[in-house]
Design a protein around this motif. Structure first.
Motif, PDB file in Angstrom:
ATOM      1  N   ASP A   7       0.821  -1.204   0.000  1.00 16.65           N
ATOM      2  CA  ASP A   7       0.000   0.000   0.000  1.00 16.65           C
ATOM      3  C   ASP A   7       0.861   1.262   0.000  1.00 16.65           C
ATOM      4  O   ASP A   7       0.467   2.287  -0.547  1.00 16.65           O
ATOM      5  N   LEU A   8       2.010   1.193   0.654  1.00 11.65           N
ATOM      6  CA  LEU A   8       2.863   2.365   0.815  1.00 11.65           C
ATOM      7  C   LEU A   8       3.984   2.443  -0.219  1.00 11.65           C
ATOM      8  O   LEU A   8       4.734   3.417  -0.250  1.00 11.65           O
ATOM      9  N   ASP A   9       4.097   1.456  -1.086  1.00 12.84           N
ATOM     10  CA  ASP A   9       5.162   1.425  -2.097  1.00 12.84           C
ATOM     11  C   ASP A   9       4.857   2.436  -3.202  1.00 12.84           C
ATOM     12  O   ASP A   9       3.936   2.244  -3.992  1.00 12.84           O
ATOM     13  N   PRO A  10       5.639   3.530  -3.278  1.00 14.58           N
ATOM     14  CA  PRO A  10       5.336   4.565  -4.275  1.00 14.58           C
ATOM     15  C   PRO A  10       5.453   4.083  -5.710  1.00 14.58           C
ATOM     16  O   PRO A  10       4.842   4.662  -6.613  1.00 14.58           O
ATOM     17  N   ASN A  11       6.183   3.015  -5.954  1.00  9.00           N
ATOM     18  CA  ASN A  11       6.337   2.508  -7.310  1.00  9.00           C
ATOM     19  C   ASN A  11       5.084   1.817  -7.829  1.00  9.00           C
ATOM     20  O   ASN A  11       4.964   1.562  -9.030  1.00  9.00           O
ATOM     21  N   SER A  12       4.147   1.515  -6.939  1.00 11.75           N
ATOM     22  CA  SER A  12       2.927   0.829  -7.369  1.00 11.75           C
ATOM     23  C   SER A  12       1.713   1.762  -7.402  1.00 11.75           C
ATOM     24  O   SER A  12       0.603   1.316  -7.656  1.00 11.75           O
ATOM     25  N   HIS A  13       1.926   3.049  -7.186  1.00  8.20           N
ATOM     26  CA  HIS A  13       0.801   3.982  -7.099  1.00  8.20           C
ATOM     27  C   HIS A  13       0.376   4.507  -8.467  1.00  8.20           C
ATOM     28  O   HIS A  13       1.182   4.687  -9.365  1.00  8.20           O
ATOM     29  N   GLU A  14      -0.919   4.771  -8.562  1.00  6.77           N
ATOM     30  CA  GLU A  14      -1.515   5.340  -9.769  1.00  6.77           C
ATOM     31  C   GLU A  14      -1.895   6.788  -9.472  1.00  6.77           C
ATOM     32  O   GLU A  14      -2.557   7.067  -8.475  1.00  6.77           O
ATOM     33  N   TRP A  15      -1.461   7.691 -10.329  1.00  2.08           N
ATOM     34  CA  TRP A  15      -1.707   9.116 -10.132  1.00  2.08           C
ATOM     35  C   TRP A  15      -2.631   9.655 -11.213  1.00  2.08           C
ATOM     36  O   TRP A  15      -2.654   9.143 -12.328  1.00  2.08           O
ATOM     37  N   MET A  16      -3.379  10.693 -10.871  1.00  3.05           N
ATOM     38  CA  MET A  16      -4.202  11.395 -11.858  1.00  3.05           C
ATOM     39  C   MET A  16      -3.920  12.887 -11.760  1.00  3.05           C
ATOM     40  O   MET A  16      -3.475  13.373 -10.723  1.00  3.05           O
ATOM     41  N   LEU A  17      -4.146  13.577 -12.853  1.00  2.00           N
ATOM     42  CA  LEU A  17      -3.930  15.019 -12.902  1.00  2.00           C
ATOM     43  C   LEU A  17      -5.262  15.722 -13.059  1.00  2.00           C
ATOM     44  O   LEU A  17      -6.160  15.232 -13.738  1.00  2.00           O
ATOM     45  N   GLY A  18      -5.363  16.881 -12.435  1.00  2.00           N
ATOM     46  CA  GLY A  18      -6.559  17.694 -12.557  1.00  2.00           C
ATOM     47  C   GLY A  18      -6.203  19.156 -12.482  1.00  2.00           C
ATOM     48  O   GLY A  18      -5.059  19.528 -12.191  1.00  2.00           O
ATOM     49  N   GLN A  19      -7.189  19.988 -12.739  1.00  4.27           N
ATOM     50  CA  GLN A  19      -6.976  21.425 -12.722  1.00  4.27           C
ATOM     51  C   GLN A  19      -8.212  22.080 -12.137  1.00  4.27           C
ATOM     52  O   GLN A  19      -9.338  21.721 -12.481  1.00  4.27           O
ATOM     53  N   ASN A  26      -4.615  29.102 -11.947  1.00  8.51           N
ATOM     54  CA  ASN A  26      -5.025  27.703 -11.914  1.00  8.51           C
ATOM     55  C   ASN A  26      -4.297  26.955 -10.812  1.00  8.51           C
ATOM     56  O   ASN A  26      -3.145  27.262 -10.509  1.00  8.51           O
ATOM     57  N   LEU A  27      -4.981  25.984 -10.243  1.00  2.00           N
ATOM     58  CA  LEU A  27      -4.376  25.053  -9.298  1.00  2.00           C
ATOM     59  C   LEU A  27      -4.299  23.713 -10.018  1.00  2.00           C
ATOM     60  O   LEU A  27      -5.320  23.164 -10.442  1.00  2.00           O
ATOM     61  N   PHE A  28      -3.068  23.231 -10.198  1.00  3.27           N
ATOM     62  CA  PHE A  28      -2.873  21.929 -10.816  1.00  3.27           C
ATOM     63  C   PHE A  28      -2.752  20.906  -9.696  1.00  3.27           C
ATOM     64  O   PHE A  28      -1.985  21.092  -8.750  1.00  3.27           O
ATOM     65  N   VAL A  29      -3.521  19.840  -9.795  1.00  7.34           N
ATOM     66  CA  VAL A  29      -3.606  18.824  -8.749  1.00  7.34           C
ATOM     67  C   VAL A  29      -3.086  17.508  -9.297  1.00  7.34           C
ATOM     68  O   VAL A  29      -3.563  17.021 -10.328  1.00  7.34           O
ATOM     69  N   ARG A  30      -2.117  16.950  -8.614  1.00  4.93           N
ATOM     70  CA  ARG A  30      -1.643  15.590  -8.912  1.00  4.93           C
ATOM     71  C   ARG A  30      -2.063  14.761  -7.708  1.00  4.93           C
ATOM     72  O   ARG A  30      -1.587  14.977  -6.598  1.00  4.93           O
ATOM     73  N   LEU A  31      -2.984  13.839  -7.922  1.00  2.69           N
ATOM     74  CA  LEU A  31      -3.612  13.082  -6.845  1.00  2.69           C
ATOM     75  C   LEU A  31      -3.266  11.608  -6.953  1.00  2.69           C
ATOM     76  O   LEU A  31      -3.376  11.022  -8.029  1.00  2.69           O
ATOM     77  N   ASN A  32      -2.862  11.037  -5.846  1.00  2.31           N
ATOM     78  CA  ASN A  32      -2.525   9.619  -5.778  1.00  2.31           C
ATOM     79  C   ASN A  32      -3.825   8.822  -5.628  1.00  2.31           C
ATOM     80  O   ASN A  32      -4.386   8.726  -4.537  1.00  2.31           O
ATOM     81  N   HIS A  90       2.622   9.597   0.061  1.00  2.00           N
ATOM     82  CA  HIS A  90       2.495  10.872  -0.642  1.00  2.00           C
ATOM     83  C   HIS A  90       1.150  10.842  -1.359  1.00  2.00           C
ATOM     84  O   HIS A  90       0.908   9.963  -2.188  1.00  2.00           O
ATOM     85  N   VAL A  91       0.266  11.804  -1.042  1.00  2.00           N
ATOM     86  CA  VAL A  91      -1.091  11.742  -1.587  1.00  2.00           C
ATOM     87  C   VAL A  91      -1.422  12.827  -2.594  1.00  2.00           C
ATOM     88  O   VAL A  91      -2.276  12.626  -3.454  1.00  2.00           O
ATOM     89  N   LEU A  92      -0.776  13.982  -2.476  1.00  2.72           N
ATOM     90  CA  LEU A  92      -1.102  15.107  -3.354  1.00  2.72           C
ATOM     91  C   LEU A  92       0.136  15.945  -3.643  1.00  2.72           C
ATOM     92  O   LEU A  92       0.979  16.122  -2.755  1.00  2.72           O
ATOM     93  N   THR A  93       0.195  16.492  -4.844  1.00  2.91           N
ATOM     94  CA  THR A  93       1.087  17.597  -5.147  1.00  2.91           C
ATOM     95  C   THR A  93       0.204  18.673  -5.755  1.00  2.91           C
ATOM     96  O   THR A  93      -0.481  18.435  -6.750  1.00  2.91           O
ATOM     97  N   LEU A  94       0.193  19.830  -5.108  1.00 12.28           N
ATOM     98  CA  LEU A  94      -0.638  20.947  -5.531  1.00 12.28           C
ATOM     99  C   LEU A  94       0.269  22.052  -6.060  1.00 12.28           C
ATOM    100  O   LEU A  94       1.181  22.494  -5.352  1.00 12.28           O
ATOM    101  N   THR A  95       0.013  22.492  -7.277  1.00 13.01           N
ATOM    102  CA  THR A  95       0.814  23.547  -7.875  1.00 13.01           C
ATOM    103  C   THR A  95      -0.097  24.734  -8.173  1.00 13.01           C
ATOM    104  O   THR A  95      -0.931  24.684  -9.083  1.00 13.01           O
ATOM    105  N   ALA A  96       0.056  25.776  -7.369  1.00 13.21           N
ATOM    106  CA  ALA A  96      -0.676  27.026  -7.556  1.00 13.21           C
ATOM    107  C   ALA A  96       0.252  28.009  -8.268  1.00 13.21           C
ATOM    108  O   ALA A  96       1.446  27.732  -8.439  1.00 13.21           O
ATOM    109  N   PRO A  97      -0.248  29.166  -8.676  1.00 11.94           N
ATOM    110  CA  PRO A  97       0.620  30.110  -9.374  1.00 11.94           C
ATOM    111  C   PRO A  97       1.854  30.535  -8.575  1.00 11.94           C
ATOM    112  O   PRO A  97       2.902  30.798  -9.160  1.00 11.94           O
ATOM    113  N   ASN A  98       1.752  30.574  -7.244  1.00 12.97           N
ATOM    114  CA  ASN A  98       2.839  31.095  -6.422  1.00 12.97           C
ATOM    115  C   ASN A  98       3.514  30.080  -5.510  1.00 12.97           C
ATOM    116  O   ASN A  98       4.471  30.427  -4.819  1.00 12.97           O
ATOM    117  N   VAL A  99       3.016  28.847  -5.465  1.00  9.32           N
ATOM    118  CA  VAL A  99       3.558  27.870  -4.516  1.00  9.32           C
ATOM    119  C   VAL A  99       3.269  26.450  -4.984  1.00  9.32           C
ATOM    120  O   VAL A  99       2.285  26.207  -5.676  1.00  9.32           O
TER     121      VAL A  99
END
Length: 150
Positions: A7-19, A26-32, A90-99
């Motif tokens: 469950d915790l092995d990052p090599n087996s995770h599936e990610w999706m992208l959203g906006q 825009n807030l770009f969302v990378r969700l595990n 690791h569950v999310l990477t959030l990319t906003a215009p400034n952070v």
């Protein structure tokens, strides 16, 4: 559901992208997506976030592309540091215009202050901010899940 190493092995995770459209861009969302099955796991009740404010102003409501690319090694270092020094995911990477923010859910007992100090010291170009709060129900993660059909 008890935790297991797969469950915790990052090599087996599936990610999706959203906006998500924001007032200032825009807030770009990378969700595990693999983390959904663990959402609310009591053993991983601490939400840990590391934020990297961008130094250059955004361009057209999105981060400066060159700077965003330049911090990729720092992002990798954050993920590696957390997964080496804590039990978590690791569950999310959030990319906003400034952070950019990387969000994890971890077990109690990790030395968060030490991780933060190490990461701040490793970057000569960008600040690395840290926050940790109890979020046993994973409410912050659930906010970004796509709606279910039905």
């Amino acid at each position: 559901m008890p935790l297991n190493a797969n469950d915790l092995d990052p090599n087996s995770h599936e990610w999706m992208l959203g906006q998500i459209k924001l007032e200032d861009g825009n807030l770009f969302v990378r969700l595990n997506r693999s983390a959904e099955q663990l959402a609310g796991t009591p053993e991983l009740g601490i939400k840990l976030g590391f934020a990297i404010p961008f130094n250059r102003p955004p361009q057209g409501g999105v981060p400066n592309a060159d700077e965003n690319q330049a911090i990729a090694p720092l992002e990798d270092q954050i993920v590696e540091t957390v997964l080496e020094q804590a039990t978590g995911i690791h569950v999310l990477t959030l990319t906003a215009p400034n952070v950019k923010e990387l969000v994890f859910y971890i077990a109690e007992g990790a030395d968060i202050q030490s991780m933060h100090e190490r990461l701040r010291a490793s970057s000569k170009t960008h600040d690395v901010q840290c926050m940790a709060v109890r979020d046993a129900n994973w409410e912050s993660f659930r906010e970004f899940l796509p709606p279910t059909d039905g």
